[in-house]
Scaffold this active site. Sequence first.
Site, PDB file in Angstrom:
ATOM      1  N   LYS A   9       0.633  -1.024  -0.204  1.00 14.79           N
ATOM      2  CA  LYS A   9       0.006  -0.266  -0.042  1.00 14.79           C
ATOM      3  C   LYS A   9       1.013   1.309   0.160  1.00 14.79           C
ATOM      4  O   LYS A   9       2.453   1.274   0.456  1.00 14.79           O
ATOM      5  CB  LYS A   9      -1.197  -0.433   1.018  1.00 14.79           C
ATOM      6  CG  LYS A   9      -2.126  -1.209   0.988  1.00 14.79           C
ATOM      7  CD  LYS A   9      -3.105  -1.580   2.135  1.00 14.79           C
ATOM      8  CE  LYS A   9      -4.370  -2.660   2.560  1.00 14.79           C
ATOM      9  NZ  LYS A   9      -4.590  -2.278   3.399  1.00 14.79           N
ATOM     10  N   PHE A  57     -15.914   3.386   7.240  1.00 16.31           N
ATOM     11  CA  PHE A  57     -13.937   3.379   6.937  1.00 16.31           C
ATOM     12  C   PHE A  57     -13.854   3.523   5.054  1.00 16.31           C
ATOM     13  O   PHE A  57     -12.723   4.011   5.143  1.00 16.31           O
ATOM     14  CB  PHE A  57     -12.981   2.809   7.542  1.00 16.31           C
ATOM     15  CG  PHE A  57     -13.217   0.946   7.239  1.00 16.31           C
ATOM     16  CD1 PHE A  57     -13.067   0.626   6.174  1.00 16.31           C
ATOM     17  CD2 PHE A  57     -14.002   0.001   7.982  1.00 16.31           C
ATOM     18  CE1 PHE A  57     -13.008  -0.811   5.662  1.00 16.31           C
ATOM     19  CE2 PHE A  57     -14.070  -1.112   7.859  1.00 16.31           C
ATOM     20  CZ  PHE A  57     -13.798  -2.122   6.652  1.00 16.31           C
ATOM     21  N   ARG A  85      -1.305 -14.425   4.196  1.00 16.18           N
ATOM     22  CA  ARG A  85      -1.668 -13.894   5.331  1.00 16.18           C
ATOM     23  C   ARG A  85      -1.521 -13.790   6.102  1.00 16.18           C
ATOM     24  O   ARG A  85      -1.708 -12.617   7.092  1.00 16.18           O
ATOM     25  CB  ARG A  85      -3.756 -14.442   5.614  1.00 16.18           C
ATOM     26  CG  ARG A  85      -3.945 -14.173   3.979  1.00 16.18           C
ATOM     27  CD  ARG A  85      -5.459 -12.682   3.384  1.00 16.18           C
ATOM     28  NE  ARG A  85      -6.207 -12.557   5.108  1.00 16.18           N
ATOM     29  CZ  ARG A  85      -7.024 -11.663   4.804  1.00 16.18           C
ATOM     30  NH1 ARG A  85      -6.789 -10.581   3.680  1.00 16.18           N
ATOM     31  NH2 ARG A  85      -7.491 -10.764   6.327  1.00 16.18           N
ATOM     32  N   THR A  91      -5.292  -7.713  10.434  1.00 20.54           N
ATOM     33  CA  THR A  91      -5.782  -6.049   9.969  1.00 20.54           C
ATOM     34  C   THR A  91      -4.945  -5.063  10.390  1.00 20.54           C
ATOM     35  O   THR A  91      -4.543  -4.021  10.517  1.00 20.54           O
ATOM     36  CB  THR A  91      -7.198  -6.100   9.653  1.00 20.54           C
ATOM     37  OG1 THR A  91      -6.897  -7.546   8.733  1.00 20.54           O
ATOM     38  CG2 THR A  91      -7.496  -4.954   8.860  1.00 20.54           C
ATOM     39  N   GLU A 126      -8.915 -10.514  -7.724  1.00 18.47           N
ATOM     40  CA  GLU A 126      -8.173  -9.344  -7.697  1.00 18.47           C
ATOM     41  C   GLU A 126      -7.087  -8.963  -8.819  1.00 18.47           C
ATOM     42  O   GLU A 126      -6.263  -8.373  -9.431  1.00 18.47           O
ATOM     43  CB  GLU A 126      -7.527  -9.485  -5.779  1.00 18.47           C
ATOM     44  CG  GLU A 126      -8.650  -8.658  -5.318  1.00 18.47           C
ATOM     45  CD  GLU A 126      -8.689  -9.216  -4.018  1.00 18.47           C
ATOM     46  OE1 GLU A 126      -7.354  -9.843  -3.766  1.00 18.47           O
ATOM     47  OE2 GLU A 126      -9.391  -8.934  -3.751  1.00 18.47           O
TER      48      GLU A 126
END
Length: 132
Positions: A9, A57, A85, A91, A126
């Site tokens: 990100k 969010f 993961r 998260t 994705e």
Amino acid sequence: MENTLSIIKPDGVKKNIIGKILNRFEDAGFEIINIKLINLTSEEAGKFYEMHQDKPFYPELIKFMTSGPCIPFVIRGKNAIKSVREIMGATNPEEANAGTIRFDFADSIDSNIIHGSDSVESAKREISFFFG
Ligand code: IDP
Ligand code: MG
């Protein structure tokens, strides 16, 4: 063998830890079989995260994902979806296990360094979202 989609990100790119993040997966025996650097538009980020569009969010998430370049990449290996993961961590970095990417590098739940597909179906969607 399984393929999964991950994204470094914008916070990960800004922190200059692209290599460190990719290393985690290579060191765990996975292959990076596709990768690019892109600037997402709000429309693209909105579509990618459309399953979260009703969450409080969501607007912040789209703003964050368009705040700078990010790096989508495809990881290949045994049990890749689940293993990636695990290597990423929870998260919320405050809940992530020690030694995971989010534990080591993420500042907060909304600025958490990395994405990873959560199922066979989302990996498929994705990967084709970013790489056709
Ligand atoms: P994941 O990235 O671990 O799969 P998801 O629940 O799919 O987590 O959420 C997608 C992204 O939305 C998270 O990585 C995080 O950036 C953001 N997010 C999720 N939950 C929250 C929250 O409660 N507050 C702020 N941002 C959140
Ligand atoms: Mg998710």
